[in-house]
Every structure is written in structure tokens, then in C-alpha cells.
Enzyme design. Sequence first.
Site, PDB file in Angstrom:
ATOM      1  N   GLY A 159       0.783  -1.225   0.000  1.00 27.59           N
ATOM      2  CA  GLY A 159       0.000   0.000   0.000  1.00 27.59           C
ATOM      3  C   GLY A 159       0.817   1.278   0.000  1.00 27.59           C
ATOM      4  O   GLY A 159       0.382   2.297  -0.529  1.00 27.59           O
ATOM      5  N   GLU A 160       1.979   1.260   0.610  1.00 27.73           N
ATOM      6  CA  GLU A 160       2.694   2.514   0.798  1.00 27.73           C
ATOM      7  C   GLU A 160       3.789   2.753  -0.229  1.00 27.73           C
ATOM      8  O   GLU A 160       3.982   3.875  -0.693  1.00 27.73           O
ATOM      9  CB  GLU A 160       3.284   2.542   2.213  1.00 27.73           C
ATOM     10  CG  GLU A 160       2.203   2.832   3.232  1.00 27.73           C
ATOM     11  CD  GLU A 160       2.665   2.605   4.646  1.00 27.73           C
ATOM     12  OE1 GLU A 160       2.956   1.436   4.966  1.00 27.73           O
ATOM     13  OE2 GLU A 160       2.752   3.568   5.405  1.00 27.73           O
TER      14      GLU A 160
END
Lengths: 753, 753
Positions: free
Chosen positions: B712-713
Site C-alpha cells: 500500500g505505501e
Amino acid sequence: MNERKFKHIGTRPVRPDGVDKVTGRANYGADIDMPGMLHGVVLRSPYAHARIRSIDTSAAEKSPGVKAVLVGTDLPDLPRDLKGGPENHVTLADLSRNCLARETALYHGHAVAALAATSLEAAQEAVQKIVVDYEELEPVLEIDQAIAPDAPILHDHVRTAGMRGDLPDGPTNIASRIEFSRGNLEEGFADADVVVEREFSTPWAHQGYIEPHACAARVGEDGQAVLYGSSQGQFLMRDLCVGLLQLEPGKLKVVPAEIGGGFGGKTTVYNEPLVVALAKKSNRPVKMVMTREEVFRATGPTSASKMRFKMGAKRDGTITAASASIYMEAGAFPGSPAGAAAMCCFGPYTFPNFSIEAHDVLVNKLKSAAYRAPGAPMGALGTESLLDEIAREIGMDPIELRLRNAVQQGDTSTLGMPYDRIGFIETLEAAKSHPHYKAPLGPNQGRGVASGYWFNAGMQSSANISIHADGSAVVACGSPDIGGWRASMALIAAEELGIPYERVRPVVLDTDSVGYSDLTGGSRTTVVTGMAIIEAARQVIDELRARTAKMWDVELDAVGWQDGCAVGVNGAGDNEPMTLAEIAAGFSATGGPVNAEASVVPAATGPSFGTHICDLEVDKETGVSKVVRYTVVQDAGKAIHPSYVEGQMQGGASQGIGIALNEEYIYDEKGVLENPSFLDYRMPVASDLPMIDTVIVEVPNPAHPYGARGVGEIPIVPPLAAVANAMSDALGVRMTDLPLSPPRVLGALSEDV
Amino acid sequence: MNERKFKHIGTRPVRPDGVDKVTGRANYGADIDMPGMLHGVVLRSPYAHARIRSIDTSAAEKSPGVKAVLVGTDLPDLPRDLKGGPENHVTLADLSRNCLARETALYHGHAVAALAATSLEAAQEAVQKIVVDYEELEPVLEIDQAIAPDAPILHDHVRTAGMRGDLPDGPTNIASRIEFSRGNLEEGFADADVVVEREFSTPWAHQGYIEPHACAARVGEDGQAVLYGSSQGQFLMRDLCVGLLQLEPGKLKVVPAEIGGGFGGKTTVYNEPLVVALAKKSNRPVKMVMTREEVFRATGPTSASKMRFKMGAKRDGTITAASASIYMEAGAFPGSPAGAAAMCCFGPYTFPNFSIEAHDVLVNKLKSAAYRAPGAPMGALGTESLLDEIAREIGMDPIELRLRNAVQQGDTSTLGMPYDRIGFIETLEAAKSHPHYKAPLGPNQGRGVASGYWFNAGMQSSANISIHADGSAVVACGSPDIGGWRASMALIAAEELGIPYERVRPVVLDTDSVGYSDLTGGSRTTVVTGMAIIEAARQVIDELRARTAKMWDVELDAVGWQDGCAVGVNGAGDNEPMTLAEIAAGFSATGGPVNAEASVVPAATGPSFGTHICDLEVDKETGVSKVVRYTVVQDAGKAIHPSYVEGQMQGGASQGIGIALNEEYIYDEKGVLENPSFLDYRMPVASDLPMIDTVIVEVPNPAHPYGARGVGEIPIVPPLAAVANAMSDALGVRMTDLPLSPPRVLGALSEDV
């Protein structure tokens, strides 16, 4: 087990849900609100028995605000062999027809259509526009009429199930018949010095829970549905609704509301499948709340009965034989508690020769449902009345007579199973030595005693425990809290974990959030779901010991658990004991959160027994009677929270007294209930009753880790007989037909005169 | 592990929560409604820096409909050493003051009072009647001003924490300073053939989640409280609120709403403790919903940075030394992501000699919060820009230069830990061979590449699995679903149990209903909570095997599990395989419901790497630029649900492009934010961006049973540098100050001319 010293079990803390309930914050079934929510109402049959030729909903559909209309044929057509419900004796096809009639309306008040509209007023107005073309049929309103050879038949497909005896083939209103017997009845009666035989009758009686049935539902475009409402089992509601609507279980989540009383009456569905179907059809959330009149006319009270009991005894008090023939009105669909009445009626005694037959009879009245120890109070009325009469005849103290014949460990139950350690004799002895039993009676007063038996359900339960980082705990389960269960949950978890009661937060979860649990009913929750909590707590403790062993760098068996602390044992005694809070503070370093989940399905739960003493005073001019003193003695095994055990004992006795003295469904000749309100259906209120005295006997139940027994149902078993025996004592006339209302008392007195 | 053939993992089913979300049925933070609910609003400081002499709430208290007013001193006075929040670098005393100012208002928009009234309008009217006597102070608005020796000091008690270097003692606005280094920097630079050094700056940038913060609470008379709202962690919300309000954890249940985006911005509290305090004070439910303007002025965007990077290389592309000096604006309280920027900036490379220092600087602006890989995009801007410049100087392909210095298994991270198997090189090779990298550029176009590193969080998670009687499953956890997590939950459970995806119902529960789980953030949920699900599923399978063994009357090791069926092995092969549904049908006879609960806290989760390619076209007359082609290459380890992995890659890139090109907080000289709306704070919308191409590289992560990595990051890490490199390429000028907005582009072009 007997040796165990409890720290929390047996104390009387305030219930965790108490404040919310007394301040009105708790959310009951009717308290749900959703954006855009519609209100659903039901159209009910004005006839007790009528063929439905057609239903025209077109005008209703056009009525302002109406978003969905539902008739019986909108529900799935189910095969007749699918079972449903906790006792598995109701078919889903019948249940579906009880929720919404198909071919015939089978009782006055039977649901025939439902609709949902933008306001309750709009719904009520619209439902009147539904036009039903009925062909009125002759109603079958009583047992004698129903079993007569030429009776109108409610269901053409019904044949008598079970042991058929001499019953004819072909369509019948006798839905089932069962028999139990032992020894030789004829020889037994021949051995007797005294034989008594009586016919008894009891009325339809409603559980009278404060909260009318209420539910609400929403259904997503993907068919994922949520049902909110109060019931005795969120999993039961789910399973019945998915069965009736033919959904996958995963497609319906049932969220339990608080429940304002059930007593067995909320173990089946009425509006629940309809509200889901209406929500699906309207694509809007829908709520349905019954009126009190609907509750009376169309939910499930307990069955009326007609029974013949016969009993023989020797002069020394030994019962030689007993027989019982029981008929119960199931209502419009099969399923009276006649079978349970048969299982329980001779439960407290070791009759060497007996025979019991029980019949489930269809009549054009509402479908009966479970009501607290279903059937057992009626069966006990027969047995305990005859015991009372025999005691008089042979001049023996009635408790002494019961002691002479009482079951104890090793004796065989009606079903042929041996009893484990039980506490019946202890209840009789406690009653006999109670001051009440020796107190003098006043004028126009009579005293009756009666005992009772209830088998207690087992079934399945799950529970979770999670430990917070501060060492407090959440204990979660799927059993609704009806009579103080959250307090028991917290007591049990506190006892096992060794932390204060206030540090345990007990919660009741929806069907998606916890493992499967059967209903709260059958006096099973504290015992069986309690076992799941004990098991989960012990898993938690094992894990806490393992975490401590890790911190101490010792083997698991070097860590014990005592008073909420890990303590060093087996050579690890140098370590300072660690509290649960201290261990919890290190969870993230020792392996993460500590939680445990357990499920149980006990092979046995052990039966319950009780003995009641009732003093009654009669005004012989008006026939009005009043219970002036009442004592409940009951074996609780081990009382988890004695105040709630006492509450159950007092509540059960109150309900039994109500049925004995005043409560009854009064029908006119067309099968229309004439008293569908609490004004006319006369339940006892606080001012009608004395403070009911309670004596908890504790004979530990070998089937439970703490020795606990189910306590919720047994207290309603003896009162019908205890009150009838007291009335018979006061009047000098054997009273066999309940309720013992003023007209009946006056009638008996005039016959006597 | 690499050998495992997956049946469900890696497929792309529709998400279980999708229909409810696209049809508007899903309940977000603002969708809660409770009977008698009040509406809460906040009064905010009109000054960026002011002493609060007094607050007079008397007129507001008398305003129609007002039920409770709250000022900072109504909240508990907390010691300064209590930590809070996921990264544990925020003290509860600071967090409390950020929720409601005490001695001083520290930024324009800082909450100074709150109240609850019967309607939103009544609350808005009343809040204006609160009279605050302010003493205006000089605001500190930029890093250079803040660290100057004579700067006004925000907090008299703050001393620089961490490695202090040559920083003076005494009150300071430098809240902390950390350093990492290896080798000998001077020797490294001396070895270099080329040395480049640049200063960079990046703006305050908001996560721009669609849903403004919204919460509601009720508090019972017994103090038992429920908080509803959207956040990235219901347990985090609970722990922060109980810390700030000094409650026991068991006294507050947090019920998660759906969340309309967080990206790190919903990992802390703003109105949440206030709404609980107002509910308690008013004895009524209260809801608080931020306006978009409040979100911009008073929540937690990511910090502005000023950085100096220096790098030396040999002609063959070997980097010999690198240094970074990073300053970030924390805002009004300590806690910028400067430390994470330092940890990540050299993460992808094996520089033998390096030195990093990072400073957390207090200014009179809103308190920064986490934003997707906090700090890493800024750090990557420095490193990747210099790599781009070195590649140009030595005439080497920029991907080749990165390959020459890329970390691989066995290399040592910035923190000194060895890397396990990682996929960075694979992303570089995939980017190098991608058609995009070889495609010709048009006029006024430039191309940039950049890589990035993110460490990925571990922390704690719990999960439950329950099996329905039809063999379908519920999987439950305490991790909010932000980016398709329910789909991943169902895929993982389906994979383990061997049942169809549609037969698994994934649910996210409140803090009373499931074991502790840390927040959804740090790219941890699919990986770590996924491990808990795998563990719970394996427990379930063991129990299903045991049940089958019971039915078959064989030993446990004679039952295997394959494709959702128990199969006979070790001599039990004659038994017909049993499906999960068949085993489940017998649960009540074999031991009750089957459920399992597991918790995990993995020692390592493995880092992520990505490489991006950006093509940009600039209109040199207006300075307007547009990304015309963009490719994200990322190592996902194993993509659980590739569509949601691609969604994360595209979303992260889009947010990074937004910061690179247009997004910025624009303050006036008084510290007043001038663009607090989506009209003036210019995030890219769909029409601003090309379809972002994605390449998932799968190098299995040894730390995860399926080889999955957090995804996600990392995709927001390279874009700032990739865009800046592309812009530098297009303009022929090195661009170092973000955003690369039209005025800045025009400025650069005019300087260049």
C-alpha cells in the site's frame, strides 16, 4: 468439585446491562431506526377457518406510500419434510404457512398478507385495501371436537405420527401420539390399596413478555441481508429465516437486540421472514412491530390440555402404578408440548409400573410455542394432584409420600436413562423443615405442596475471551441475555481468570461475530454457554502461563496460575508472581494478543427438581382467591448468581400461579379470542402476590464444572399443582380444571353444597 | 513456498463490500444516527500563535439547544511522559492539547472549545458566542525561522530529543534529531569521480481522503461508552481515547464505520475524545462531522521538508558516499516523519559510506500526521534526483546506475539489519525491459525514473473463523477494510479451507467482538492480519480433521485435508472423502461448533521496493505540465488480489504525482491557510492523469506463508523523484523544489534563460 472454594461464583454483583436497561438506553427490538426505513404491517384473517380463494392486492399497491406487498405465495414453496426450530418438530412448510397463510386461514388472526409503506399510518391504511375472497369453513375449536370421527380436518395431508396405538389411518387432527411405559400397569393397580383417577384441564396461556415482537431488516442489492430484532436466539432466527426464504446462511446476519422477555415465546419466527422479504422486495429497510393485540392473537402461547391421570398406592405410601393420557391443543399446526408433558409428568418418582400416552391435536387456534418448561406444568398438575389426594386418603403427610417415592441417583428416568447425582430429595426435605410448612393456616385458607421435574437442554454453544492490554477481559458469546446472563458470564470469566468482576466485559454478539450458539432456552445458557466460557478461559490461562514461561525463560509446567497471577512452581518459585495486567502489558513482545475461542456440546446437563408450598385464601362469597404465602425450594446445583436464581424461582412461580388462578384464552363460538389485552387477560401483578420466599438447595451437578444446573424453567412446573392442591384444601373439593377463577370456584362451591 | 499452487490467491473476485458501497448503503462515519442525538461543533483559533488568557462560555451555555460545552481544561491533565499513537512518538499530553488547546493556540484552526446542541444550526450559532481572550504571539512559520537562535518558542518545555549533535541546550523548536551513518564519509567523497549536492524542498500535502472525519458517541450512566466512527483502527481509537480521557479500556467500545479513505490521516484522534466527553457531559448521544475546511485546517497532512543531499560516484557508476540532512515541519507538536525519511532515503542502495541526520521542527501550523509511507517520498526525492544527475554526468543509463548499487539479499539496511530475499533488482530489470522505457518522447517531453523503499510494519493482529452448519465460513478481524481488505480476507480463508470465495463471509468487528488488532496502516493488514487468518484457518482444519477422524473411527493422522475435503490417508484411504459441508452437518454430534481464533505478532514482515517511469510534457509558455505516461513496477511478493494491488500502485502514484506537481498548503504571513478546499488545493483528478500502467513483480517474501508483501505505501515513494527527474529532463534544468507548479516551472525557465 464439591471442595472448590469460589471467589466470584455465588456472589451477587450488579448486572453489567442494568444501568442501560433502567435508564432506557438499552435498545430493544423496536428501537432500531435506519435511513429510509419503511414500516410493515400484517393483514390478518377475520375467520378461524376459511379457504382463501384469492387475494387482490392491486388497490393496496397503489395506496400512498406503499413500496411492497407480500402474500403467502411470494414465499418459497417448501417441501413438507424440512424441519425447523429448536425442537425440530415443526416443519418449515408449516412455519412458512404460519407466517403467511396459503391455501387456508387456520385461525382468527392468521397472517394472510403484509405490506410495507413509508409510514405506519400509510401502511395501516393500505393494508385495509387488500381484498381477500374467503370461503368460511367450520372451525375446530376443542380437543373433543377435533378428535371426533367426523371432525373437519385442518390439514388433509396430516397423518398421525409416532406410536399410533389404535388410531385410524387417513386424514386426522391428531398430528402425533407418543407412549412411554414400564412394568405391568394392571398388576400395579391390582397391588394398590387406594386408586384415584381424575380428569384435568388447563387453558391456553400466554408468556406475557413485556416486549411485543419487533424486527427490522435491510437487504443489499447483492442479497446480503441483515435482520435486527429481539429473540431468544440470533442463530435460531437466522437458521429459520434462511430456511424459510431459502437463503444461504452466510447471506443473512442477525443482530440481536435486547429482549424484553421471551419465556419460550421468542423461539420461533412470525414477522422476521416477512420483514426480510419486504425489505428485499421494496429495496428499503423495513421495520415491523407487533401490537399487543397481535401478540395475543397470533404468536405462540402454551397449549390448552385435557388429561386423565390414574394412580394406585399401598397404605404405606408406595405408589404401585400410574397412568396418564394427555391431549394438547397444538393450534393450527403440529407442535404442542404434549410429548414434553409426557416425558416430565412422572419424572420425580420411581413408579414401578406406568403408562403414558400423549397426543398433539390440531385446532383452529393460533400455533402454540414453547412456554417455560413446555408441558411440564400440566403433567405435574395431574401427578401432583393425585399424590395429594392419595396422601389424604392414606393419612400421610404429602411431602412424606413424595419422599417415599422420590427418584435419586441410580434410579431410571421415564425415558429409561439412569439419574446421576440429583437433588430432589433435598428439596423435599428442605420444604418439610421450612417454617412455612409448619405455620398455622387462617380461616378460608388452604395449603398445597407440589414438586416438579425438568430435563434441561444441552445443545451447542461457543464463546470467546480476549484480554485487553491492561489485563481486563472481554467475554463474548452468541446467547442472548434474558435473565441476567451477562452477569453470569462475567462471574464465570472472573472466577476462572482470577480478576475482579468489574474487569470483565460480557457481550452478546451477532451471527457473524461469534461461533454458533443454540438459543437461550431450555435452561441451557448459564450451564452450557457457561461451559464454553470456562473452556475458553482455561485456554487463555494456558496461553498466559506460556507467555510467562517465555518471560521467565522456564518450561510451561514451571508456571502455575493462582488468583489471577502466574506463579512459579516446580523450581521456578523464585520468580515474583505476575498479575494478568503485568503479563498483558508484554503481549506484543511475547507473541501478540491473547484470545481464545471454545465451543461445547455437552452429552448431558442434568435435570432439575423443585418443591413448592402454597397457602391460598378464598373469599367464598365472591370466589376470589389470593395466594397469601408461597415458598419455592429448588436444587440449583450451584447458584452462579443467587439473586438471579431467586429471580427465576420467583418469576416461574408467579407465572405458574397466574395460569393456575386467572390466565386463560377465552374464545367465542366462532374461534375469536375475546380477551386479547392485558386488561382482560389477567396476569398477576406485584400487588396480586405475596413476596415469594426462595430456598436454594445446592447439590452439585456432576455434569458441570461448577456443579451448576439449569434454573430457569423448573420453577414454573409445580405451581399449577401447588395452587390447585391449596385450593382443594381450602374448599374441601378437588379442583382439576384451571384456571381456578372466581366463577369456577363459585361453581365448585355450589356443586359441593 | 515458491512451489505452492494457489487456487484463490492471485485471482480477482468482486469485493464483498462492493455492492453496498456503490449503492450508497454502506455506513460511513457520518451515517450514524441515535435517538436524541446532539450535534457537536468546534471553535477554532483565528490566530496561528496566541496565548489563551481566558475562555468565557457562559453566553454559549445559555444559547438555545446547547447541552454541553467543553474547553481544554475539562479534559484530564496528563503527565508529559505518556505516549500514544501507533508510532508511539506522540505524547498523550500533546495529543490532548491538539484536540483542544490549553495555554496557547498553536495554529490557525486549532480547536479551543467545543459544544453540543440539539441541532447543527443551534450548535453553529452558539459556538460563536464563546468569548476567548487571546494574546497574539509571533508565529513561527518556516524551518529556517524556527531553528534560528532567536526564534519564538512554541513549547517552553521542549528540549531536543535523540542524538543532539551540536545543538544547544535549552528551549528549542527542534523537537528531535536522529542520525544514521556508516563508513567514512570524507574518504567516500574523496574516492568519487563525481560529487553532486542539492537542496530540496517539499510542501505540506494533505492525504485528501474523500470522507471528512466523523464520529459519534453515547455514554451510559454507568460510564460505559460507545464510540462510532471511521478510522484506520478501532483499537487505536479506543486506546487513544481511553488514554486521553483516562478511562479503563473495557469502558469504551469502538465500533468501526466504513472508511472513505485514510492514507495515514485517520491514525490519530481529533474530535473523537471530544465527542465522548460531550456525550458524557450532556448525557446524550453526540455526533461530530468535520467540514472539508476543518479537515484542511486542523487535521494531519504530511510535513513540509527542507533537505540537503550530497552524493559521490565513480565513473563506473559505483556510489562511494552519500549524505542527507533532513528538516521537517512537525507542526504545532512534535512528530514529523523526518525519522522515517532518514530510515528510507538510502534504503534501496548499498552505499559503503553514508551519513543521515533528520530533524523534527516545531512551527505554528497544524500537527502533521502519517501520510502513506510517511517521509519516504521526500527522502527518495533527494536520493533519486542525485542519482539522476550522476547518471547524466557519467553518461550511464539511470536504471543501470541503480542496478549497479541496488540492495539484495544479504546486504545491510540503513538500520544495520541484513536484507532477506527482496525483489528490488527485479523491479529495476522489469522497468528496464518495459516498452515504456524504450518508447520515444515527443516535443517538450521528459522522462524520469526513480525507485523507492518502504520497510513495512508488523505489529499485532487477531482473527476468528467460524464454520456455519452448511460448511460456509465467517472470517472476522479487527482491521478496518480500506483498500479491499475484505476481499483479501475471503481469498485467504477460501485458499486455506478449500471452499469457494463466495462461501466465505469476511467481517470487521468492533473492539468488544474480536481480539486486539493494531491499525490498518504501515502496509501491514493483508500481510499480518492475513497471517492470523491463515493460522486460524489451519486450526479450523485440524479440528475438522479431528471431527472426521471421530466419524471414521480412525486416528487424527489418518485424515488429511485437500481441496476443502477431509481425505483418508495412512491406511484410511477407503473412506469416501468428506466435504467441509458434510463434516459441518455433523458438528452437533461430533463436538459442537467449530471456530478458531488466532493472533500474531510477526518478528519481520519484509520491505517493499518499487521503480517508476514517468513521461511528462510541459507547456513552456504557461508552465502547465501533464504526466503523459506513467508506469509503476513493484515487488508485491505474492499479489493476494492483483486488482487491488494494481489499485494501490495506481493510487499511490497518483497521490505522489499530485504532491510533485500541484498540491501544497499555501500560508499567508500570519500563518493562515489560504487554500482550504479542493478547488484551491489542487489534487489530480482522473482527467489530469493518464491510465497508470502497472507491472507486479513477484519475488516471494520469506516472512509470509504465501510470500506476500505490503503493497500500500511503497507506490507513493518514487513519484516525487520520478516526476522531478522527468521535469528536469523536459526543461533541461534540475528541479528540486516541489510542487512543480506552473509558476515554479516558469520561474525555472526564466532563470535558465
